[in-house]
Each structure stands twice: as C-alpha cells, then as structure tokens.
Design a protein around this motif. Sequence first.
Motif, mmCIF file in Angstrom:
data_model
loop_
_atom_site.group_PDB
_atom_site.id
_atom_site.type_symbol
_atom_site.label_atom_id
_atom_site.label_comp_id
_atom_site.label_asym_id
_atom_site.label_seq_id
_atom_site.Cartn_x
_atom_site.Cartn_y
_atom_site.Cartn_z
ATOM 1 N N GLY A 113 41.905 55.013 45.286
ATOM 2 C CA GLY A 113 41.502 54.214 45.658
ATOM 3 C C GLY A 113 41.872 53.317 44.336
ATOM 4 N N GLY A 114 42.161 53.063 43.536
ATOM 5 C CA GLY A 114 41.839 52.149 42.446
ATOM 6 C C GLY A 114 43.484 50.885 42.716
ATOM 7 N N ARG A 115 42.711 49.708 41.687
ATOM 8 C CA ARG A 115 43.003 48.856 42.581
ATOM 9 C C ARG A 115 43.544 48.293 40.923
ATOM 10 N N LEU A 116 45.023 47.683 41.932
ATOM 11 C CA LEU A 116 46.301 47.444 40.673
ATOM 12 C C LEU A 116 46.182 45.905 40.722
ATOM 13 N N ALA A 117 46.638 45.390 39.659
ATOM 14 C CA ALA A 117 47.492 43.844 39.819
ATOM 15 C C ALA A 117 48.430 42.900 39.299
ATOM 16 N N ILE B 141 36.287 44.145 38.788
ATOM 17 C CA ILE B 141 35.686 45.517 38.139
ATOM 18 C C ILE B 141 34.063 44.943 38.548
ATOM 19 N N ARG B 142 33.558 46.033 37.883
ATOM 20 C CA ARG B 142 32.426 47.134 37.515
ATOM 21 C C ARG B 142 31.342 47.499 36.336
ATOM 22 N N HIS C 125 37.717 39.658 37.977
ATOM 23 C CA HIS C 125 35.948 39.133 38.450
ATOM 24 C C HIS C 125 36.908 38.873 40.618
ATOM 25 N N ARG C 126 38.207 38.552 40.599
ATOM 26 C CA ARG C 126 38.605 38.187 41.689
ATOM 27 C C ARG C 126 39.408 39.261 42.357
ATOM 28 N N HIS D 54 32.957 43.145 28.254
ATOM 29 C CA HIS D 54 31.139 42.184 28.468
ATOM 30 C C HIS D 54 30.092 42.467 30.184
ATOM 31 N N GLU D 55 31.489 43.015 30.700
ATOM 32 C CA GLU D 55 30.844 43.580 32.033
ATOM 33 C C GLU D 55 30.819 45.034 32.132
ATOM 34 N N GLY D 56 30.974 45.776 30.906
ATOM 35 C CA GLY D 56 30.259 46.817 30.324
ATOM 36 C C GLY D 56 31.467 47.726 31.137
#
Length: 311
Positions: free
Chosen positions: A234-238, A144-145, A139-140, A169-171
């Motif tokens: 534009g993807g996010r990586l953690a 995610i969307r 989430h932070r 759960h977040e789709g």
Amino acid sequence: MKAISYNAYGTADVLEYGERPDPKVGPDSVLVKVRAAAVNPVDWKAREGFLQGGLEAVFPVIPGWDVSGVVVQPGVAVDEFAVGDEVIGYVREDFLSRGTFAEYVAAPVRTLARKPLSLSFEEAAGLPLAGLTAYQVLHRTLKIRDGDTVLVHAAAGGVGSLAVQIARHEGCRVIGTASERNHAYVRGLGGEPVTYGEGLPDRLRELVPDGFDAAFDTVGGEALRVSAETLAEGGRLASIADSEVFSYGGRYAFVRPDAADLAQLAELAEQGIVTVHVDRVFPLEQAAEAYRLNQEGRTRGKIVVTVDWDA
C-alpha cells in the motif's frame, strides 16, 4: 538589458551573454529587477530539446524559471505587489522564451510570493522550483502523514534536501540516499543517510524492514526500481525523473507555479524550518559554466547566478 539566451537547442555552448529587449509588463505581471536566479536540471533538459513535446521554444530563449529580486513596475491590474517589494518566483509559462537569466523578468503574479527576510537573495532564488517540487510531491502526490517512513533519493540535492526538511517537519522518518561525502549534510537536515549504489536494496531493508510508506524518486532508472522494491504494502511512489513510474503503479509529477504554495514555503523558510544551501555562485555572464556544473549532477544544494547591480 543584459541576458543569457540561446537561438537553437544544444549544449551549454549555445548560451550567449548579450543585449536582449527589455520585457513588456502585462496587466497581471510585475517587472522584477533580478538579483539572483537558480540553475535547475530541467533548465539544461529544456535547452537540449528534451521538453519540446510539451513546451514550445520561441527563439531566442532566455532560460531559467527560478528568481529572487525586487519589483520595479507592477502591471495595471496588480495590487498584490508594489514597487520595492522583494519577491521570489517560479516564473514558468507554457512555452520557453522569457526566462529569469536576465537583468529583468516580467513575472505573472500567479508565480510569485514575498521573499523570506531571513534568506539572502542567493538563498531565496534556490527555493521556488526545488521547494515547490518537494512540497507538492510530498503533500499532493504522496500525501505524507505524521509517522510515515519516507525514502528520498538524492537527498543532498536541490529538491531532495528540501524534501527531507519538509517531510521531517510533517513528522516523518526520512531515509535519504546520498554519497558518503554528503552523509553529514543529510543528517544535519534531519534525515538518515544511506549510500546509493550496489547493495542499496539490502541496506534499505535493513533500515526499514517493513518497507517505506512513501518513496520520492528524483533520479529515475535504478533508483526508481529500488524504490518500488522497498515499498510497504500500500506504499505510495512518485517520480519527477522517470515516466516508467507508471509501470510500478506510481505517479509522475511535474511542478506547477502556485502562489499560495510558494507563500507557504516562504513562511517555512522564515521560521527556519527549511533552509537552502547554496553550493556555488556565478555572475550572470558566466551562466554557461553554472549550467555545465549543474549538469554533472553532483551538486549539494543549489547553484545560483547573480546580477551585479553595484557595478
């Protein structure tokens, strides 16, 4: 009280079971009678001294940050909890000393939430650290969307299994790396399993030709590299395992205690949206064996240590 403790950094051999002084309860803390405490990889890393650059050890150290139990004494400034309340907590301070592998722990209220009634004490003990890690990263950090395609590494592990459930759960569509023996388990969580190892980038591209919107690395090394290679533009990586994530333009995440986030997780568990799989249970006096098993890195879900109050 009985507790597990160690007086110097080292392997699981430094862990000792014996008497330690009862905790003192500060104004903003409650004394929790421990029913169960979960083992996490960060515990053995701390015990072996890998975190000493950021967390000072005040020896002897009682390890453990996850707990489920019952409030037996609130601090003088506490009105959030009362005697008899069942609670869960990610009881981390900014130093190592007063952990949860004991009969009692003094837990700051900022680290606690009410235990989900639908979970056993063993299951509930496995929720705080792993669940908060998954929740906060998704989430932070990754933000995610609904509609995102998310890659989760070690999807059958403690953090990974909860991340799969929360993202679904977040789709989100969730692809999770796992060994063949854990594929059915990952499917049961709502994820699409893929075998890690040689050829993983090709298998991921076949499943997600346009690349992932977000990737959650819980392993580091090769898994991190593959994550970066298979991101969409534009993807996010953690990563929670490898600071090299910065070199790929991603973010490193370290979970923090948060009572509100933990309460949200407890509500998801109460609703049956997230579940905790307990792989093995050990009595407190056998905590060293629990740590050795966790360090092998092949656990499905969580390893938990319990305190027997019926003896």
